[in-house]
Design a protein around this motif. Structure first.
Motif, mmCIF file in Angstrom:
data_model
loop_
_atom_site.group_PDB
_atom_site.id
_atom_site.type_symbol
_atom_site.label_atom_id
_atom_site.label_comp_id
_atom_site.label_asym_id
_atom_site.label_seq_id
_atom_site.Cartn_x
_atom_site.Cartn_y
_atom_site.Cartn_z
ATOM 1 N N GLN A 53 0.827 -1.207 0.000
ATOM 2 C CA GLN A 53 0.000 0.000 0.000
ATOM 3 C C GLN A 53 0.866 1.264 0.000
ATOM 4 N N LEU A 54 2.022 1.224 0.690
ATOM 5 C CA LEU A 54 2.900 2.387 0.746
ATOM 6 C C LEU A 54 3.485 2.731 -0.619
ATOM 7 N N GLU A 55 3.742 1.699 -1.436
ATOM 8 C CA GLU A 55 4.337 1.917 -2.754
ATOM 9 C C GLU A 55 3.432 2.738 -3.654
ATOM 10 N N VAL A 56 2.115 2.658 -3.435
ATOM 11 C CA VAL A 56 1.181 3.373 -4.321
ATOM 12 C C VAL A 56 0.557 4.589 -3.637
ATOM 13 N N ALA A 57 0.882 4.836 -2.364
ATOM 14 C CA ALA A 57 0.311 5.977 -1.653
ATOM 15 C C ALA A 57 0.904 7.277 -2.174
ATOM 16 N N THR A 58 0.080 8.304 -2.320
ATOM 17 C CA THR A 58 0.543 9.584 -2.861
ATOM 18 C C THR A 58 0.344 10.743 -1.890
ATOM 19 N N SER A 59 -0.718 10.731 -1.103
ATOM 20 C CA SER A 59 -0.990 11.857 -0.206
ATOM 21 C C SER A 59 -0.165 11.739 1.077
ATOM 22 N N ASP A 60 0.093 12.894 1.708
ATOM 23 C CA ASP A 60 0.846 12.910 2.963
ATOM 24 C C ASP A 60 0.088 12.171 4.060
ATOM 25 N N THR A 61 -1.236 12.334 4.090
ATOM 26 C CA THR A 61 -2.039 11.678 5.125
ATOM 27 C C THR A 61 -1.938 10.166 5.030
ATOM 28 N N ALA A 62 -2.076 9.627 3.814
ATOM 29 C CA ALA A 62 -1.988 8.178 3.617
ATOM 30 C C ALA A 62 -0.593 7.672 3.948
ATOM 31 N N GLN A 63 0.437 8.418 3.520
ATOM 32 C CA GLN A 63 1.819 7.995 3.802
ATOM 33 C C GLN A 63 2.089 7.992 5.311
ATOM 34 N N TYR A 64 1.593 9.040 6.001
ATOM 35 C CA TYR A 64 1.777 9.084 7.449
ATOM 36 C C TYR A 64 1.148 7.861 8.105
ATOM 37 N N GLN A 65 -0.099 7.563 7.754
ATOM 38 C CA GLN A 65 -0.808 6.446 8.363
ATOM 39 C C GLN A 65 -0.092 5.123 8.104
ATOM 40 N N LEU A 66 0.432 4.934 6.890
ATOM 41 C CA LEU A 66 1.120 3.679 6.554
ATOM 42 C C LEU A 66 2.476 3.590 7.247
ATOM 43 N N TYR A 67 3.216 4.724 7.280
ATOM 44 C CA TYR A 67 4.500 4.713 7.999
ATOM 45 C C TYR A 67 4.267 4.387 9.485
ATOM 46 N N HIS A 68 3.260 5.018 10.078
ATOM 47 C CA HIS A 68 2.956 4.786 11.500
ATOM 48 C C HIS A 68 2.532 3.338 11.731
ATOM 49 N N ALA A 69 1.706 2.809 10.827
ATOM 50 C CA ALA A 69 1.268 1.420 10.969
ATOM 51 C C ALA A 69 2.430 0.451 10.817
ATOM 52 N N LEU A 70 3.338 0.730 9.862
ATOM 53 C CA LEU A 70 4.523 -0.129 9.685
ATOM 54 C C LEU A 70 5.428 -0.059 10.920
ATOM 55 N N GLY A 71 5.605 1.124 11.467
ATOM 56 C CA GLY A 71 6.424 1.260 12.672
ATOM 57 C C GLY A 71 5.847 0.471 13.837
ATOM 58 N N THR A 72 4.508 0.474 13.947
ATOM 59 C CA THR A 72 3.843 -0.292 15.004
ATOM 60 C C THR A 72 3.981 -1.788 14.765
ATOM 61 N N ALA A 73 3.767 -2.229 13.511
ATOM 62 C CA ALA A 73 3.849 -3.660 13.194
ATOM 63 C C ALA A 73 5.263 -4.195 13.382
ATOM 64 N N TYR A 74 6.269 -3.390 13.039
ATOM 65 C CA TYR A 74 7.654 -3.856 13.126
ATOM 66 C C TYR A 74 8.163 -3.960 14.559
ATOM 67 N N ARG A 75 7.409 -3.459 15.548
ATOM 68 C CA ARG A 75 7.838 -3.616 16.948
ATOM 69 C C ARG A 75 8.042 -5.077 17.310
ATOM 70 N N GLU A 76 7.224 -5.945 16.733
ATOM 71 C CA GLU A 76 7.303 -7.368 17.050
ATOM 72 C C GLU A 76 8.224 -8.118 16.085
ATOM 73 N N VAL A 77 8.824 -7.408 15.111
ATOM 74 C CA VAL A 77 9.623 -8.075 14.080
ATOM 75 C C VAL A 77 11.060 -7.587 14.090
ATOM 76 N N ASN A 78 11.239 -6.264 13.968
ATOM 77 C CA ASN A 78 12.586 -5.706 13.895
ATOM 78 C C ASN A 78 12.554 -4.288 14.461
ATOM 79 N N ILE A 79 13.264 -4.050 15.547
ATOM 80 C CA ILE A 79 13.208 -2.763 16.240
ATOM 81 C C ILE A 79 13.776 -1.649 15.374
#
Length: 637
Positions: A53-79
């Motif tokens: 989803q991040l690869e096709v996101a264009t707006s700042d709002t969508a990118q922020y939400q995806l970056y934040h979600a990835l940062g949250t998901a990666y807590r359990e995978v790679n700090i």
């Protein structure tokens, strides 16, 4: 909503709420490691979807939400990846001057540094920044969470933390969100308990319990268990038992409506707390059946169930089943760890390739992150091995300590046995022999009428002494075999004391000792009637025994707040400091002759102390050689 996700969220919410306050951080990290196995599979799927989803996101709002979600998901995978994506989300929020999203990103960074990297310095820096942005955004939820974690950091640094935690509670209440308020109550409860402020801890825990009762019966059971522990600590065992029984009924009601993981597991812990191990075993089996019936059973839940099953079997002394359950628990954990390593490697390769395709400039960063992950995996394996070795050594040491404790107890019991035999063979033989001689002289008719009358008085005193000795020995022996179980009721103490004084009056008259009873007839206390009679009989007889002829014994009463106090003071020979220290120990030589060479067993005062404590009372003694002795009894209203 998927029931499996509901169970997972409820469990993680509760564990995160308790994370800062657990006294055994290593034990908790192992638990979250095992829970992370099931979390890992979800995170893997989320990461791949979010990256596409991040690869096709264009707006700042969508990118922020995806970056934040990835940062949250990666807590359990790679700090490292988690920090990278959260940093990107923060950058977008700051460029847009969005205070709310800036605060969210800063809080998430502080949370990662606190609970994933254990770097409290960096965590505190991010949380302080988050407070500023959260106040601008008027985000009370983030303010409550930030102040809560700041309070935990202050506690770790042995600094005043109560102010921060009260601020957390203040902002939590503004949110109207019961889970946020419950989390603030929980941390404050544990800090008060740690500081031995049990009254404040009890009040806060009660408020949390009421809050949970309105919103989640399953969470209420957890809160009820914590509240009952505080009640027991404050000596309110009867009230705690009442709440535990109520919690048991609530749990059964929840089960009747259809049991699931979030209702069964707290009920299992409740039954273990009540030592209802058979009920706990049945609930564990039911919980396992529910989990295994799912298309994808949650391995973290199964691990918790096997651990509870081990406790239930051990409580019933089913040691073979307990051992087998523990082995299943260990094997399941190891198998899942191996699976995690395999999936982790595949995920890292996918992540590395995606990063190379998207941003060539991050190549070196990602390679370093991969090396660090391998080092962490190796370090983690080493830590696990060390923990297992330390645990093995700990078990050996605990068994050794247990054996030494049992040896000491057996030695003490043997000493007590020798003491009792000495009492029966020596202290009781002399009075009985004297009685026999009196009877022989009476049978032979060699006593005059005056001598016979005088001997009758002596016989009465000696019979009272022998009766009391035998009664004390038998009562104490019975208490050691079956324990003392008082039947407490409202008792008028004055009438009991008068009966005991009447019984001991011949002895007092022979020694011309004056007994003054200043206790009024309207004094009532909640005790066992028979126990009180034995207590005052022994203390009065002890005072008579060690008071010289012409002496005085005084009984008085006072009340301070909710404590009734009775004082038995004599003008006798008194005791030395060494005698006072050994006064209530049967295995010490404390018995001595009275002023008229009266015999004693040493059991009387030991029995008195046990009876007083069994009736929730207190006993203290002050004495000085040649100046008399004063016993003070205290009973709660």
């Amino acid at each position: 909503m998927n029931p499996r996700n509901v169970s997972y969220k409820l469990l993680i919410t509760y564990l995160n709420m308790r994370l800062p306050t657990l006294k055994n951080p290593l034990g908790f990290h192992l638990l979250t490691l095992f829970l992370g196995i099931s979390i890992f599979s979800r995170a893997q799927t989320n990461v791949l979807v979010l990256k596409k989803q991040l690869e096709v996101a264009t707006s700042d709002t969508a990118q922020y939400q995806l970056y934040h979600a990835l940062g949250t998901a990666y807590r359990e995978v790679n700090i490292d990846s988690s920090l990278y994506f959260l940093g990107q989300a923060l950058h977008i929020a700051q460029v847009r001057k969005d205070a709310a999203r800036t605060a969210q990103s800063m809080y998430r960074l502080g949370h990662v540094y606190m609970y994933k990297l254990s770097d409290e310095t960096q965590a505190l820096e991010w949380l302080k920044k988050c407070v500023i942005s959260a106040k601008q955004a008027k985000d009370n939820v983030l303010l409550a969470r930030c102040y809560g974690i700041i309070g935990v950091i202050a506690d770790h640094q042995n600094l005043p933390q109560e102010e921060w935690l009260l601020k957390a509670l203040e902002y939590a209440k503004k949110t109207k969100d019961w889970q946020t308020i419950a989390a603030a109550y929980n941390v404050l409860t544990v800090v008060y308990t740690k500081k031995n402020k049990f009254a404040e801890a009890e009040q806060v825990a009660f408020e949390m319990m009421k809050l949970c009762e309105k919103n989640s019966k399953a969470r209420w059971i957890w809160a009820c268990l914590d509240y009952c522990k505080l009640l027991i600590t404050r000596g309110k065992s009867q009230e705690a038992q009442s709440y535990l029984q109520k919690a048991s009924m609530v749990g059964k009601s929840l089960m009747a409506k259809g049991g699931n993981s979030e209702t069964i597991y707290p009920l299992i812990q409740l039954e273990l707390q009540l030592a209802h191990y058979e009920n706990a075993e049945k609930l564990v089996q039911q919980g396992m059946d529910i989990e295994r019936a799912k298309p994808q059973p949650d391995s973290g839940t199964l691990l918790l169930m096997y651990k509870a099953q081990h406790q239930a079997y051990a409580g019933q002394r089913k040691f073979q089943q307990a051992y087998e359950s523990q082995q299943v628990y260990i094997n399941l954990a190891l198998n899942n760890r191996n699976k995690e390593h395999k999936e982790s490697s595949e995920l890292q390769m996918t992540r590395l390739q995606a990063a190379l395709d998207r941003e060539k400039q991050t190549t070196e960063i990602m390679m370093l992150a991969e090396q660090k992950k391998q080092q962490q995996a190796f370090l983690l394996s080493t830590i696990v091995i060390v923990v297992l070795l330390v645990g093995f050594v700990f078990l050996l040491q605990r068994n050794k300590s247990r054996i030494e404790l049992q040896k000491a107890e057996l030695t003490m019991l043997n000493t007590t046995k020798d003491k009792l035999f000495a009492i029966l063979s020596h202290d009781l033989r002399s009075p009985v022999a004297g009685l026999k001689n009196y009877l022989m002289l009476t049978d032979w008719g060699v006593l005059t009428q005056a001598e016979f009358a005088n001997s009758t008085k002596n016989l009465t005193v000696q019979l009272n002494n022998v009766h009391t000795m035998l009664d004390n020995v038998l009562n104490w022996s019975f208490s050691q075999m079956r324990g003392i179980r008082p039947k407490r009721e409202n008792v008028e103490v004055a009438s009991i004391i008068e009966e005991e004084i009447e019984l001991l009056l011949p002895m007092a008259q022979i020694k011309t000792i004056h007994i003054v009873n200043e206790i009024s007839a309207n004094v009532q206390i909640m005790v066992d009637r028979n126990h009180v009679a034995v207590i005052f009989r022994n203390l009065l007889q002890n005072a008579l025994k060690f008071t010289h002829s012409g002496g005085k014994i005084r009984l008085s009463y006072s009340k301070e707040k909710d404590m009734h106090q009775f004082v038995i003071a004599d003008t006798g020979v008194g005791m030395s400091e060494e005698q006072l220290q050994n006064l209530f120990q049967l295995n010490k030589t404390t018995s001595q002759m009275g002023t008229a060479r009266e015999q004693g067993t040493g059991v009387g005062l030991v029995l008195v102390k046990e009876l007083v404590e069994a009736n929730q009372g207190t006993l203290s003694v002050t004495s000085e050689l040649t100046k008399g002795t004063m016993f003070t009894l205290g009973f709660i209203s």
